[in-house]
Design an enzyme around this catalytic site. Sequence first.
Site, PDB file in Angstrom:
ATOM      1  N   PRO A 121       0.816  -1.227   0.000  1.00 49.88           N
ATOM      2  CG  PRO A 121      -0.932  -1.610   1.503  1.00 49.88           C
ATOM      3  CD  PRO A 121       0.349  -2.197   1.001  1.00 49.88           C
ATOM      4  CB  SER A 159       7.382   4.345  -8.065  1.00 46.41           C
ATOM      5  OG  SER A 159       6.253   4.395  -8.896  1.00 46.41           O
ATOM      6  CB  THR A 192      -0.680 -10.290 -11.534  1.00 47.67           C
ATOM      7  OG1 THR A 192      -0.788  -8.875 -11.667  1.00 47.67           O
ATOM      8  CG2 THR A 192      -1.196 -10.946 -12.802  1.00 47.67           C
ATOM      9  NE  ARG A 207     -19.316   3.784 -41.072  1.00 50.09           N
ATOM     10  CZ  ARG A 207     -20.616   3.819 -40.826  1.00 50.09           C
ATOM     11  NH1 ARG A 207     -21.378   2.756 -41.048  1.00 50.09           N
ATOM     12  NH2 ARG A 207     -21.177   4.902 -40.336  1.00 50.09           N
ATOM     13  CD  GLN A 254     -11.281   9.898 -33.353  1.00 47.29           C
ATOM     14  OE1 GLN A 254     -11.358   9.628 -32.164  1.00 47.29           O
ATOM     15  NE2 GLN A 254     -11.985  10.870 -33.903  1.00 47.29           N
ATOM     16  CD  GLU A 286       5.893  -6.779 -15.268  1.00 44.61           C
ATOM     17  OE1 GLU A 286       6.860  -6.931 -16.010  1.00 44.61           O
ATOM     18  OE2 GLU A 286       4.897  -7.518 -15.262  1.00 44.61           O
TER      19      GLU A 286
HETATM   20  C1  FAD Z   1      -3.640  -4.622 -12.375  1.00 42.38           C
HETATM   21  C2  FAD Z   1      -2.332  -4.501 -11.654  1.00 42.38           C
HETATM   22  C3  FAD Z   1      -1.545  -5.629 -11.480  1.00 42.38           C
HETATM   23  C4  FAD Z   1      -0.356  -5.539 -10.762  1.00 42.38           C
HETATM   24  N1  FAD Z   1       0.366  -6.678 -10.489  1.00 42.38           N
HETATM   25  C5  FAD Z   1       1.414  -6.636  -9.624  1.00 42.38           C
HETATM   26  C6  FAD Z   1       2.061  -7.831  -9.167  1.00 42.38           C
HETATM   27  O1  FAD Z   1       1.731  -8.937  -9.605  1.00 42.38           O
HETATM   28  N2  FAD Z   1       3.043  -7.724  -8.245  1.00 42.38           N
HETATM   29  C7  FAD Z   1       3.450  -6.530  -7.743  1.00 42.38           C
HETATM   30  O2  FAD Z   1       4.337  -6.505  -6.896  1.00 42.38           O
HETATM   31  N3  FAD Z   1       2.852  -5.351  -8.145  1.00 42.38           N
HETATM   32  C8  FAD Z   1       1.847  -5.399  -9.057  1.00 42.38           C
HETATM   33  N4  FAD Z   1       1.228  -4.235  -9.469  1.00 42.38           N
HETATM   34  C9  FAD Z   1       1.684  -2.970  -8.911  1.00 42.38           C
HETATM   35  C10 FAD Z   1       2.349  -2.038  -9.935  1.00 42.38           C
HETATM   36  O3  FAD Z   1       3.607  -2.527 -10.290  1.00 42.38           O
HETATM   37  C11 FAD Z   1       2.373  -0.642  -9.293  1.00 42.38           C
HETATM   38  O4  FAD Z   1       1.047  -0.174  -9.335  1.00 42.38           O
HETATM   39  C12 FAD Z   1       3.314   0.311  -9.990  1.00 42.38           C
HETATM   40  O5  FAD Z   1       4.640  -0.076  -9.776  1.00 42.38           O
HETATM   41  C13 FAD Z   1       3.135   1.757  -9.499  1.00 42.38           C
HETATM   42  O6  FAD Z   1       3.121   1.821  -8.107  1.00 42.38           O
HETATM   43  P1  FAD Z   1       1.914   2.609  -7.380  1.00 42.38           P
HETATM   44  O7  FAD Z   1       0.640   2.099  -7.943  1.00 42.38           O
HETATM   45  O8  FAD Z   1       2.103   2.505  -5.922  1.00 42.38           O
HETATM   46  O9  FAD Z   1       2.069   4.098  -7.853  1.00 42.38           O
HETATM   47  P2  FAD Z   1       3.029   5.208  -7.185  1.00 42.38           P
HETATM   48  O10 FAD Z   1       4.398   4.696  -7.036  1.00 42.38           O
HETATM   49  O11 FAD Z   1       2.346   5.776  -5.985  1.00 42.38           O
HETATM   50  O12 FAD Z   1       3.036   6.307  -8.337  1.00 42.38           O
HETATM   51  C14 FAD Z   1       1.975   7.239  -8.554  1.00 42.38           C
HETATM   52  C15 FAD Z   1       2.424   8.179  -9.668  1.00 42.38           C
HETATM   53  O13 FAD Z   1       3.578   8.904  -9.250  1.00 42.38           O
HETATM   54  C16 FAD Z   1       4.622   8.714 -10.176  1.00 42.38           C
HETATM   55  N5  FAD Z   1       5.905   8.705  -9.473  1.00 42.38           N
HETATM   56  C17 FAD Z   1       6.254   7.991  -8.360  1.00 42.38           C
HETATM   57  N6  FAD Z   1       7.517   8.236  -8.026  1.00 42.38           N
HETATM   58  C18 FAD Z   1       8.005   9.107  -8.951  1.00 42.38           C
HETATM   59  C19 FAD Z   1       9.268   9.740  -9.155  1.00 42.38           C
HETATM   60  N7  FAD Z   1      10.319   9.512  -8.358  1.00 42.38           N
HETATM   61  N8  FAD Z   1       9.411  10.582 -10.201  1.00 42.38           N
HETATM   62  C20 FAD Z   1       8.363  10.810 -11.044  1.00 42.38           C
HETATM   63  N9  FAD Z   1       7.159  10.250 -10.908  1.00 42.38           N
HETATM   64  C21 FAD Z   1       6.980   9.407  -9.880  1.00 42.38           C
HETATM   65  C22 FAD Z   1       4.345   7.371 -10.821  1.00 42.38           C
HETATM   66  O14 FAD Z   1       5.018   7.235 -12.058  1.00 42.38           O
HETATM   67  C23 FAD Z   1       2.842   7.432 -10.949  1.00 42.38           C
HETATM   68  O15 FAD Z   1       2.493   8.177 -12.075  1.00 42.38           O
HETATM   69  C24 FAD Z   1       0.070  -4.298 -10.236  1.00 42.38           C
HETATM   70  C25 FAD Z   1      -0.711  -3.151 -10.461  1.00 42.38           C
HETATM   71  C26 FAD Z   1      -1.895  -3.244 -11.146  1.00 42.38           C
HETATM   72  C27 FAD Z   1      -2.719  -1.990 -11.336  1.00 42.38           C
END
Ligand code: FAD
Length: 382
Positions: A128, A132, A158, A271, A339, A366
């Site tokens: 949670p 990143s 996943t 079309r 589109q 990823e």
């Molecule tokens: C359907 C789905 C399947 C997934 N499956 C897996 C899995 O099997 N195993 C697993 O471990 N994870 C999994 N994930 C997690 C996924 O890898 C993360 O959602 C992703 O790495 C982004 O992390 P976050 O969602 O916490 O976003 P955050 O890290 O909170 O990022 C939010 C935004 O801030 C930006 N940001 C963050 N830090 C920076 C920075 N330093 N500079 C610039 N921009 C930044 C990000 O690019 C993004 O746009 C899954 C996610 C989804 C939605």
Amino acid sequence: MDFALSDEQQMIRDMCRKFSDQVIAPRAAQMEETGEYPYDIIDQMAALGMMGIPFPEKYGGSGGDWVGLHLCIEEISRGDITLGALLDVTTSIVAQEIYVFGTEKQKKRWLIPLAQGKAIGAFGLTEPDAGSDAASIRTTARLIGNEWILNGSKQFITNIGYDNASLIVVAAISGKLTGGKSIINTFIVPKGTPGLIIGKQYDKMAWRSSPTHEVVFEDCRIPKENLLGEEGRGLAQHLSVLQTGRISIGAISVGLMQACLEASLSYAKERVQFGKPISKFQAVSFKLADMAMNIELGRLMYLKAAWLKDNNLPHTAEAAYAKLFASEMAEKVASDAVQIHGGYGYMDKYAVSRYYKAAKLLQIVEGTSEVQRIIITRLLGC
Ligand SMILES: Cc1cc2nc3c(=O)[nH]c(=O)nc-3n(C[C@H](O)[C@H](O)[C@H](O)COP(=O)(O)OP(=O)(O)OC[C@H]3O[C@@H](n4cnc5c(N)ncnc54)[C@H](O)[C@@H]3O)c2cc1C
């Protein structure tokens, strides 16, 4: 330079293409609508050896290479993106992590069924409060006697929701170094271990036939021998296999773009408006030309990264380019596909509406697009 695929690589591509067209594509819309997990299709993919392409036969694989696996991932994703993702997580990431870092005993017990496609693997990194910023995970693993005891939670995981998921490879903190840095290890946690709780399933805007769950560890005890790889190297191990996952997301994106092009080209030829097929209007045909070009570029990028991997050459930048470029182009190509279909493209009945919703996730998983740019800028010395 030799751009030709080997006979074996061509055979894999052709077999996967045929399978995708005949078995997967006809079911894809229903899978997305109902959220059903297509176990019968997964069994057929396993029987055809898809999950084990890059691993030696002694570990249940077919002794192929990473180029071959990624050609397979592209073709499967052209039929349905979630099955490409299944191959990505199970083969490119989880099975590879066990293959590269596991002991002989771990490979025999866990890798063989994954490579044979009899079991599916899940990868646990995101939490949670740690996406990143993967190094900020909080899940802990304490060694007490002969057991590791895990506590914490992972989110957006996943594959773990498949009935035949056998394990999750999970990163957890096992202590602190003197400077305060966390010691992160990775562990193999078999599904069914008491204290491993598969939590809620997320409702997603697309990819509904790919299970995504919360995973909770509550005093989850695993044997000491389930430590995967070297102590303290867990995050590095996880990140190294994610690099291959990026090549796989590149291939998935190209598969999705190819499906968009095929649907759009045939629609544009049929079309008729203003007395001619809309493919005769340059505003439409130029979109098709751009799609074809971006597919070619994305394909060359993921194939080059996979080729570098097969040849044990560095490919950090190439994997990031492939993931970043192909996933961003997939969103644009899917948007152009809608589109070209006009109002019909917005209707569920047309595959391009599904492709459009599916494309967005490729820029997030990823390593987001921003994270890929961070990787590239670091390599540039910024
Ligand atoms: C359907 C789905 C399947 C997934 N499956 C897996 C899995 O099997 N195993 C697993 O471990 N994870 C999994 N994930 C997690 C996924 O890898 C993360 O959602 C992703 O790495 C982004 O992390 P976050 O969602 O916490 O976003 P955050 O890290 O909170 O990022 C939010 C935004 O801030 C930006 N940001 C963050 N830090 C920076 C920075 N330093 N500079 C610039 N921009 C930044 C990000 O690019 C993004 O746009 C899954 C996610 C989804 C939605």
